[in-house]
Motif scaffolding. Structure first.
Motif, PDB file in Angstrom:
ATOM      1  N   ALA A 159     100.147  43.402  59.635  1.00 45.64           N
ATOM      2  CA  ALA A 159     100.452  41.972  59.693  1.00 45.64           C
ATOM      3  C   ALA A 159     101.222  41.528  58.452  1.00 45.64           C
ATOM      4  CB  ALA A 159      99.155  41.176  59.823  1.00 45.64           C
ATOM      5  N   MET A 160     100.835  42.047  57.298  1.00 45.86           N
ATOM      6  CA  MET A 160     101.492  41.640  56.047  1.00 45.86           C
ATOM      7  C   MET A 160     102.929  42.144  55.967  1.00 45.86           C
ATOM      8  SD  MET A 160      98.608  41.834  53.039  1.00 45.86           S
ATOM      9  CE  MET A 160      97.999  43.462  53.425  1.00 45.86           C
ATOM     10  N   THR A 161     103.188  43.289  56.558  1.00 46.57           N
ATOM     11  CA  THR A 161     104.533  43.870  56.480  1.00 46.57           C
ATOM     12  C   THR A 161     105.392  43.539  57.693  1.00 46.57           C
ATOM     13  OG1 THR A 161     103.727  45.953  57.463  1.00 46.57           O
ATOM     14  CG2 THR A 161     103.704  45.781  55.060  1.00 46.57           C
ATOM     15  N   GLY A 162     104.792  42.926  58.711  1.00 51.57           N
ATOM     16  CA  GLY A 162     105.508  42.684  59.962  1.00 51.57           C
ATOM     17  C   GLY A 162     106.215  41.351  60.059  1.00 51.57           C
ATOM     18  N   ASN A 163     106.118  40.533  59.021  1.00 55.89           N
ATOM     19  CA  ASN A 163     106.804  39.231  58.978  1.00 55.89           C
ATOM     20  C   ASN A 163     106.482  38.348  60.188  1.00 55.89           C
ATOM     21  OD1 ASN A 163     108.487  37.333  57.724  1.00 55.89           O
ATOM     22  ND2 ASN A 163     110.246  37.958  58.968  1.00 55.89           N
ATOM     23  N   PRO A 164     105.193  38.155  60.510  1.00 56.27           N
ATOM     24  CA  PRO A 164     104.848  37.289  61.641  1.00 56.27           C
ATOM     25  C   PRO A 164     104.907  35.811  61.260  1.00 56.27           C
ATOM     26  CG  PRO A 164     102.856  38.067  60.614  1.00 56.27           C
ATOM     27  CD  PRO A 164     104.006  38.711  59.859  1.00 56.27           C
ATOM     28  N   ASP A 165     104.810  34.958  62.266  1.00 56.79           N
ATOM     29  CA  ASP A 165     104.715  33.522  62.008  1.00 56.79           C
ATOM     30  C   ASP A 165     103.323  33.149  61.504  1.00 56.79           C
ATOM     31  OD1 ASP A 165     107.351  32.932  63.038  1.00 56.79           O
ATOM     32  OD2 ASP A 165     106.515  33.235  65.045  1.00 56.79           O
ATOM     33  N   VAL A 166     102.315  33.788  62.088  1.00 54.74           N
ATOM     34  CA  VAL A 166     100.916  33.435  61.819  1.00 54.74           C
ATOM     35  C   VAL A 166     100.094  34.707  61.664  1.00 54.74           C
ATOM     36  CG1 VAL A 166      98.891  32.145  62.645  1.00 54.74           C
ATOM     37  CG2 VAL A 166     101.200  31.379  63.280  1.00 54.74           C
ATOM     38  N   ILE A 167      99.184  34.698  60.686  1.00 59.47           N
ATOM     39  CA  ILE A 167      98.223  35.791  60.524  1.00 59.47           C
ATOM     40  C   ILE A 167      96.821  35.207  60.621  1.00 59.47           C
ATOM     41  CG2 ILE A 167      97.313  37.606  59.020  1.00 59.47           C
ATOM     42  CD1 ILE A 167     100.042  37.822  57.739  1.00 59.47           C
ATOM     43  N   VAL A 168      95.983  35.837  61.454  1.00 54.40           N
ATOM     44  CA  VAL A 168      94.625  35.364  61.712  1.00 54.40           C
ATOM     45  C   VAL A 168      93.619  36.395  61.205  1.00 54.40           C
ATOM     46  CG1 VAL A 168      92.954  34.829  63.536  1.00 54.40           C
ATOM     47  CG2 VAL A 168      95.325  34.024  63.731  1.00 54.40           C
ATOM     48  N   VAL A 169      92.580  35.926  60.515  1.00 55.43           N
ATOM     49  CA  VAL A 169      91.475  36.799  60.101  1.00 55.43           C
ATOM     50  C   VAL A 169      90.156  36.123  60.462  1.00 55.43           C
ATOM     51  CG1 VAL A 169      90.395  38.139  58.262  1.00 55.43           C
ATOM     52  CG2 VAL A 169      92.839  37.611  58.126  1.00 55.43           C
ATOM     53  N   ASP A 170      89.437  36.737  61.376  1.00 49.74           N
ATOM     54  CA  ASP A 170      88.123  36.258  61.811  1.00 49.74           C
ATOM     55  C   ASP A 170      87.142  37.430  61.643  1.00 49.74           C
ATOM     56  OD1 ASP A 170      85.983  34.996  63.167  1.00 49.74           O
ATOM     57  OD2 ASP A 170      86.615  35.936  65.049  1.00 49.74           O
ATOM     58  N   GLU A 171      86.161  37.330  60.745  1.00 51.97           N
ATOM     59  CA  GLU A 171      85.996  36.222  59.842  1.00 51.97           C
ATOM     60  C   GLU A 171      85.854  36.741  58.424  1.00 51.97           C
ATOM     61  OE1 GLU A 171      81.660  34.361  59.696  1.00 51.97           O
ATOM     62  OE2 GLU A 171      82.385  34.596  61.763  1.00 51.97           O
ATOM     63  N   ILE A 172      85.961  35.837  57.447  1.00 52.48           N
ATOM     64  CA  ILE A 172      85.828  36.179  56.037  1.00 52.48           C
ATOM     65  C   ILE A 172      84.511  35.591  55.550  1.00 52.48           C
ATOM     66  CG2 ILE A 172      86.836  35.887  53.741  1.00 52.48           C
ATOM     67  CD1 ILE A 172      89.557  35.534  55.106  1.00 52.48           C
ATOM     68  N   GLY A 173      83.687  36.428  54.874  1.00 53.85           N
ATOM     69  CA  GLY A 173      82.378  35.932  54.483  1.00 53.85           C
ATOM     70  C   GLY A 173      81.673  36.782  53.449  1.00 53.85           C
ATOM     71  N   LYS A 174      80.412  37.110  53.732  1.00 53.70           N
ATOM     72  CA  LYS A 174      79.542  37.769  52.762  1.00 53.70           C
ATOM     73  C   LYS A 174      80.107  39.100  52.273  1.00 53.70           C
ATOM     74  CE  LYS A 174      75.153  37.573  53.499  1.00 53.70           C
ATOM     75  NZ  LYS A 174      73.780  37.811  54.052  1.00 53.70           N
ATOM     76  N   MET A 175      80.652  39.898  53.183  1.00 57.96           N
ATOM     77  CA  MET A 175      81.165  41.206  52.766  1.00 57.96           C
ATOM     78  C   MET A 175      82.376  41.072  51.854  1.00 57.96           C
ATOM     79  SD  MET A 175      80.614  43.847  55.947  1.00 57.96           S
ATOM     80  CE  MET A 175      81.370  42.854  57.237  1.00 57.96           C
ATOM     81  N   GLU A 176      83.262  40.149  52.166  1.00 52.64           N
ATOM     82  CA  GLU A 176      84.449  39.952  51.322  1.00 52.64           C
ATOM     83  C   GLU A 176      84.058  39.405  49.952  1.00 52.64           C
ATOM     84  OE1 GLU A 176      85.518  40.758  55.206  1.00 52.64           O
ATOM     85  OE2 GLU A 176      84.273  39.066  54.564  1.00 52.64           O
ATOM     86  N   LEU A 177      83.049  38.558  49.898  1.00 55.27           N
ATOM     87  CA  LEU A 177      82.562  38.051  48.612  1.00 55.27           C
ATOM     88  C   LEU A 177      81.932  39.165  47.777  1.00 55.27           C
ATOM     89  CD1 LEU A 177      81.024  34.638  49.732  1.00 55.27           C
ATOM     90  CD2 LEU A 177      83.038  34.963  48.287  1.00 55.27           C
ATOM     91  N   SER A 178      81.481  40.227  48.459  1.00 52.71           N
ATOM     92  CA  SER A 178      80.920  41.395  47.775  1.00 52.71           C
ATOM     93  C   SER A 178      81.963  42.495  47.583  1.00 52.71           C
ATOM     94  CB  SER A 178      79.725  41.937  48.570  1.00 52.71           C
ATOM     95  OG  SER A 178      78.712  40.975  48.703  1.00 52.71           O
ATOM     96  N   ASN A 179      83.235  42.131  47.751  1.00 55.03           N
ATOM     97  CA  ASN A 179      84.362  43.066  47.557  1.00 55.03           C
ATOM     98  C   ASN A 179      84.347  44.217  48.566  1.00 55.03           C
ATOM     99  OD1 ASN A 179      84.964  41.424  45.402  1.00 55.03           O
ATOM    100  ND2 ASN A 179      84.282  42.865  43.844  1.00 55.03           N
ATOM    101  N   GLU A 180      84.003  43.867  49.813  1.00 50.90           N
ATOM    102  CA  GLU A 180      83.987  44.858  50.886  1.00 50.90           C
ATOM    103  C   GLU A 180      84.836  44.377  52.060  1.00 50.90           C
ATOM    104  OE1 GLU A 180      79.937  47.038  51.192  1.00 50.90           O
ATOM    105  OE2 GLU A 180      79.447  44.941  50.803  1.00 50.90           O
ATOM    106  N   CYS A 181      84.924  45.224  53.053  1.00 50.45           N
ATOM    107  CA  CYS A 181      85.585  44.930  54.329  1.00 50.45           C
ATOM    108  C   CYS A 181      87.039  44.474  54.119  1.00 50.45           C
ATOM    109  CB  CYS A 181      84.768  43.906  55.108  1.00 50.45           C
ATOM    110  SG  CYS A 181      84.927  44.086  56.904  1.00 50.45           S
ATOM    111  N   TRP A 182      87.368  43.193  54.438  1.00 47.47           N
ATOM    112  CA  TRP A 182      88.773  42.742  54.360  1.00 47.47           C
ATOM    113  C   TRP A 182      89.158  42.269  52.966  1.00 47.47           C
ATOM    114  CZ3 TRP A 182      88.581  45.128  58.426  1.00 47.47           C
ATOM    115  CH2 TRP A 182      87.835  44.771  59.541  1.00 47.47           C
ATOM    116  N   TYR A 183      88.240  42.392  52.018  1.00 47.84           N
ATOM    117  CA  TYR A 183      88.457  41.914  50.648  1.00 47.84           C
ATOM    118  C   TYR A 183      89.789  42.382  50.060  1.00 47.84           C
ATOM    119  CZ  TYR A 183      88.235  42.616  45.581  1.00 47.84           C
ATOM    120  OH  TYR A 183      88.550  42.688  44.256  1.00 47.84           O
ATOM    121  N   GLU A 184      90.071  43.673  50.188  1.00 50.26           N
ATOM    122  CA  GLU A 184      91.245  44.245  49.523  1.00 50.26           C
ATOM    123  C   GLU A 184      92.569  43.735  50.082  1.00 50.26           C
ATOM    124  OE1 GLU A 184      92.270  48.490  51.181  1.00 50.26           O
ATOM    125  OE2 GLU A 184      90.086  48.336  50.999  1.00 50.26           O
TER     126      GLU A 184
END
Length: 245
Positions: A159-184
Motif C-alpha cells: 500500500a505504501m509503495t503503490g501510490n493509492p488514493d486511500v490506505i485503510v488499517v483496521d485496527e490499530i491498538g494494544k499490540m501497536e502500542l507495544s511495538n508489535e503487529c502493524w507498529y513498524e
C-alpha cells in the motif's frame, strides 16, 4: 429494505443528514428565543438561526476534510463494519484503496476470532483465534497467527509503495502500542500522500495519537451511516487531488 434502497441510490446521504439533524436538534431548540422575541424581530431571529446552522456545517466539513481519519468506538460497536462499507463505497466510486481490515468470526453468539482481508486482492486469512491450548503469542484470549501478521505487513508495504488514493488499517491498538503487529509500518504510512483511515478502539485513541505525534487528524465516532458522509468527503478530496495532480 427502504434503508437499503436509500443507501444504494442518489439519496444515500439522506440517512446521515437525518442523523446529523437529530444530533444538532437540541442545540437548535435551545437557540430558539421566546415567542415574543420572535414576533418582535423575526428577521434577526432567522438570521441568527441560519448563522448557527452554517457554523455547524462548517465545523462538520472541517473535521471531515483532514488527512487522517480515525474511526473509533468500543468493542463490537461497528468499527470494522463501517470500515468495510467505506471501502466498498470508495471502490465502487473508482478510488484506489489499499490496506487491510479484520472482520469478526462468530460461532453462534460467541466471537471465536478475526480474519484478515487484504483490500487490493480480496484474499482472506485467519488472524486471531480463541485457542487456550496454543502456545503462540496471545492478545487477550486470542492466539495470533504469525502467517497473518506477515500477510498484513506485506499488504501495508504494498500500500505504501503503490501510490493509492486511500490506505485503510483496521485496527490499530494494544499490540501497536507495544511495538508489535502493524507498529513498524505506521511511521511509513504517515509519510505517504494517501488519505489514511484508521480504526482504533476509543480507549486507545489518545495514546495512538500521542505515540505517533499525529497531526491534522479527525476522530469520528462510529455510527450507522458514518461511511456515507466520510465516503463523500474522501471522494471529493480524491477528485480535487487528481484534478491538480
Amino acid at each position: 429494505r427502504v434503508k437499503d434502497f436509500v443507501a444504494r441510490t442518489a439519496f444515500r446521504q439522506l440517512p446521515f443528514a437525518m442523523e446529523m439533524s437529530i444530533k444538532s436538534l437540541p442545540m437548535m431548540i435551545s437557540s430558539v428565543p421566546d415567542i415574543k422575541v420572535i414576533l418582535r424581530d423575526p428577521v434577526s431571529v432567522i438570521y441568527s438561526l441560519t448563522s448557527q446552522i452554517e457554523q455547524r456545517l462548517t465545523e462538520v466539513k472541517k473535521e471531515l476534510s483532514k488527512h487522517i481519519y480515525i474511526i473509533t468506538g468500543d468493542i463490537g460497536e461497528g468499527k470494522t463494519t463501517q470500515t468495510r462499507k467505506l471501502v466498498e463505497l470508495l471502490r465502487a466510486g473508482k478510488a484506489d484503496v489499499k490496506g487491510i481490515y479484520t472482520p469478526r468470526i462468530m460461532t453462534g453468539n460467541q466471537t471465536t476470532g478475526y480474519d484478515l482481508i487484504d483490500i487490493e486482492s480480496g484474499s482472506r486469512v485467519p488472524f486471531l483465534r480463541a485457542d487456550n491450548n496454543s502456545e503462540t503469542r496471545k492478545i487477550g484470549r486470542y492466539c495470533i497467527i504469525p502467517a497473518a501478521v506477515q500477510t498484513g505487513l506485506e499488504s501495508l508495504t504494498g500500500a505504501m509503495t503503490g501510490n493509492p488514493d486511500v490506505i485503510v488499517v483496521d485496527e490499530i491498538g494494544k499490540m501497536e502500542l507495544s511495538n508489535e503487529c502493524w507498529y513498524e509500518k505506521i511511521d511509513g504510512l504517515l509519510k505517504v500522500p494517501a488519505i489514511l483511515v484508521f480504526a482504533v478502539r476509543d480507549s486507545f485513541v489518545s495514546d495512538i495519537v500521542k505515540k505517533w505525534e499525529m497531526k491534522e487528524y479527525s476522530v469520528l465516532t462510529v455510527s450507522e451511516h458514518l461511511h456515507l458522509e466520510l465516503g463523500q468527503m474522501i471522494e471529493e478530496r480524491v477528485r480535487q487531488f487528481r484534478s491538480t495532480g
